[in-house]
Design an enzyme around this catalytic site. Structure first.
Site, PDB file in Angstrom:
ATOM      1  N   GLU A   1       0.825  -1.215   0.000  1.00 26.01           N
ATOM      2  CA  GLU A   1       0.000   0.000   0.000  1.00 26.01           C
ATOM      3  C   GLU A   1       0.858   1.264   0.000  1.00 26.01           C
ATOM      4  OE1 GLU A   1      -2.802  -0.283   3.245  1.00 26.01           O
ATOM      5  OE2 GLU A   1      -3.563  -2.211   2.540  1.00 26.01           O
ATOM      6  N   CYS A   2       1.908   1.257  -0.769  1.00 25.67           N
ATOM      7  CA  CYS A   2       2.893   2.333  -0.793  1.00 25.67           C
ATOM      8  C   CYS A   2       2.859   3.026  -2.156  1.00 25.67           C
ATOM      9  CB  CYS A   2       4.277   1.724  -0.543  1.00 25.67           C
ATOM     10  SG  CYS A   2       5.663   2.883  -0.613  1.00 25.67           S
TER      11      CYS A   2
END
Length: 178
Positions: free
Chosen positions: A57-58
């Site tokens: 989730e970067c």
């Protein structure tokens, strides 16, 4: 499930973090793969390793595609990309091993080896990252890359901003593969 560690590493882990000594080589370390199976990194002797702390989730998560492409292009020449999920930067890897594996397969077709989540900095820093960071500093964020030579020693580190297809990284890999 905790990583499988050698007796030498277990004795190191019993010391306070400030007194621990990093392993002498990447090949001295054993960890669990993402599916929980023990894996000695000695299996990569004679290969060039690109070790990357990854997260699902970067903002840098699309680098999975570039890492996979790099792996496919160079694995026959002796490069292996190893992914080490980490949740220490903005909580950007909150998923379980099964969720991480599914995400990587579905979105990026990842076939390079992935390992169980670990800590890359701080008091509970994994022995792998004690070794990787000893001379090349701790990651500042997800997708920090460490290039390790065929001898198991770190050659160079690359920040998250250095993309897998960058000329800088490709040149360093090319030099290491020779």
């Amino acid at each position: 499930m905790r990583p499988v560690l050698s007796l030498a590493l277990l004795s190191v882990l019993s010391l306070p973090a400030a007194e621990r000594k990093a392993p002498m080589s990447l090949h001295d370390i054993s960890l669990n793969t993402l599916d929980g199976k023990p894996q000695s990194l000695a299996a990569y002797k004679g290969k060039v390793v690109l070790a990357v702390n990854v997260a699902s989730e970067c903002g840098y998560t699309p680098q999975y595609a570039g890492l996979q492409k790099l792996y496919l292009e160079q694995k026959e020449r002796g490069l292996v990309v190893l992914g080490f999920p980490c949740n220490q930067f903005g909580g950007q890897e909150p998923g379980s091993a099964a969720q991480i594996e599914s995400f990587c397969q579905k979105n990026y077709g990842v076939t390079f080896p992935l390992f169980e989540k670990l800590e890359v900095k701080g008091a509970n820093q994994a022995p792998l990252y004690q070794f990787l960071t000893a001379k090349h500093g701790e990651p500042a964020w997800n997708f920090h890359k460490y290039l390790v030579g065929k001898d198991g020693q770190v050659i160079q580190a690359f920040s998250s901003k250095v993309a897998p297809d960058s000329a800088e990284l490709k040149a360093a890999i090319e030099a290491a593969l020779k």
